[in-house]
Design a protein around this motif. Structure first.
Motif, short mmCIF file in Angstrom:
data_model
loop_
_atom_site.label_atom_id
_atom_site.label_comp_id
_atom_site.label_asym_id
_atom_site.label_seq_id
_atom_site.Cartn_x
_atom_site.Cartn_y
_atom_site.Cartn_z
N ARG A 68 43.08 10.64 84.80
CA ARG A 68 43.30 9.52 83.89
C ARG A 68 44.27 8.55 84.54
O ARG A 68 45.17 8.96 85.27
N MET A 69 44.07 7.27 84.24
CA MET A 69 44.98 6.27 84.77
C MET A 69 46.39 6.50 84.24
O MET A 69 46.57 6.86 83.08
N PRO A 70 47.42 6.29 85.07
CA PRO A 70 48.79 6.43 84.59
C PRO A 70 49.15 5.30 83.64
O PRO A 70 48.41 4.33 83.52
N PRO A 71 50.29 5.43 82.94
CA PRO A 71 50.71 4.36 82.04
C PRO A 71 50.83 3.03 82.78
O PRO A 71 51.18 2.99 83.95
N LEU A 72 50.52 1.94 82.05
CA LEU A 72 50.65 0.61 82.65
C LEU A 72 52.11 0.37 83.03
O LEU A 72 53.01 0.58 82.23
N MET A 73 52.31 -0.11 84.24
CA MET A 73 53.67 -0.30 84.74
C MET A 73 54.14 -1.72 84.46
O MET A 73 54.31 -2.55 85.35
N PHE A 74 54.30 -2.04 83.17
CA PHE A 74 54.86 -3.32 82.76
C PHE A 74 56.38 -3.22 82.72
O PHE A 74 56.94 -2.19 82.33
N THR A 75 57.04 -4.31 83.09
CA THR A 75 58.47 -4.41 82.76
C THR A 75 58.58 -4.69 81.27
O THR A 75 57.59 -5.04 80.61
#
Length: 324
Positions: A68-75
């Motif tokens: 599964r894709m990892p969590p979105l890396m947003f600031t």
């Protein structure tokens, strides 16, 4: 984002759909040759994405089971910008999807964010309030908006089926110059090739759309937003109001925006400005003239003069009445 990077991400999106994808199929979908597909798969492996290579006649690529894709890396600022953008678009009436689609998009975004950031954004959505009420507007179909955007970008004529404000339907050909969002609605502005007249159309009244062959050029310095505002201000309504006001244009615009009134100077060098307003009702205009606090002349209609005098009498009574 470079073209190659975009295609690597497109490959990842295809593989996330599940199953085994053959190299020829991936090459066709990405618009590249088979050797490039193998290079893109290598890029994904370098990024830590577990891409399995299956050899043989019917071999190809697939993602490792359970990946599964990892969590979105947003600031924090990036995530806040996205969530508030979705919320503001819905409240402004400019989101072309249903309210449930906007809410589900927000929920999906929150679900893949890191837990700590998700809790903070949930707190904001639960506690924030707005002074302006949400706009209730009929949004156009998503497909219509996006297809018109492409047609305007690539200078392609379109054929549309349109229903006007009086309920009359017609088939038209339009050269789409630009799209404009105003007061909770989307508008298309463009020329009619039959007479080269520039026209404005509400997108929620477009019932069918088809691309046509050919191309066109947009006139130099054409301003879609100004054109739409002028068109809205000149729409025929019950009352055609004409005023002359002794004031600067900037001061007038603070009380009568471009979507409500058109402003012209009758004579060069004069400090009197002519105002044209189309309105269904007149009762809101006298308070605006009072707020302007500048000399004015009502040219038409006569009924507006009576309303101005009535307001003046009421204000005089309020000012001279003794407090009890």
């Amino acid at each position: 984002m470079t073209t190659s990077t975009a295609r690597v991400l497109a490959l990842l999106e295809i593989l996330q759909g599940g199953g085994l994808r053959t190299v020829p199929d991936l090459a066709a979908r990405l618009g590249v040759d088979e050797r490039t597909v193998r290079r893109y798969a290598g890029h994904l492996l370098e990024l830590g994405v577990p891409v399995d290579s299956v050899r043989g006649r019917y071999g190809g690529y697939r993602l490792a089971p359970g990946y599964r894709m990892p969590p979105l890396m947003f600031t924090d600022e990036e995530a806040l910008a996205v969530v508030l953008g979705l919320l503001a678009g819905r409240r402004a009436g400019l989101v072309t999807t249903s309210a449930s689609a906007g809410e589900s998009a927000t929920a999906k975004l929150l679900r893949v964010l890191p837990a700590a950031l998700r809790r903070r954004l949930d707190a904001l959505l639960d506690t924030a309030d707005f002074t302006a009420r949400p706009r209730a507007a009929t949004a156009p179909e998503t497909g219509v908006l996006l297809e018109l955007a492409e047609a305007a970008l690539h200078r392609r004529p379109v054929a549309i089926a349109y229903t006007d404000r009086r309920g009359r339907t017609s088939d038209r050909t339009v050269l789409p110059y630009g799209l404009v969002a105003h007061a909770g609605r989307w508008y298309l502005t463009g020329a009619d090739p039959a007479d080269d007249e520039v026209r404005t159309f509400r997108l929620d009244r477009v019932t069918a759309l088809r691309l046509r062959s050919g191309s066109f050029e947009v006139p130099a310095e054409f301003d879609p937003a100004a054109t739409v505002l002028d068109s809205i201000a000149s729409t025929p309504w019950t009352h055609d109001v004409s005023l002359r006001i002794r004031s600067g244009v900037q001061h007038i615009r603070g009380h009568l925006p471009a979507g409500i009134a058109t402003v012209t100077t009758p004579d060069e060098g004069t400090d009197w400005v002519r105002i044209r307003i189309r309105a269904e009702r007149l009762d809101w205009i006298p308070p605006v003239l009072a707020a302007l606090d500048r000399p004015f002349v009502v040219e038409r209609p006569a009924a507006l003069r009576d309303l101005v005098r009535a307001l003046a009498r009421r204000l005089d009574e309020y000012a001279t009445d003794e407090p009890r």
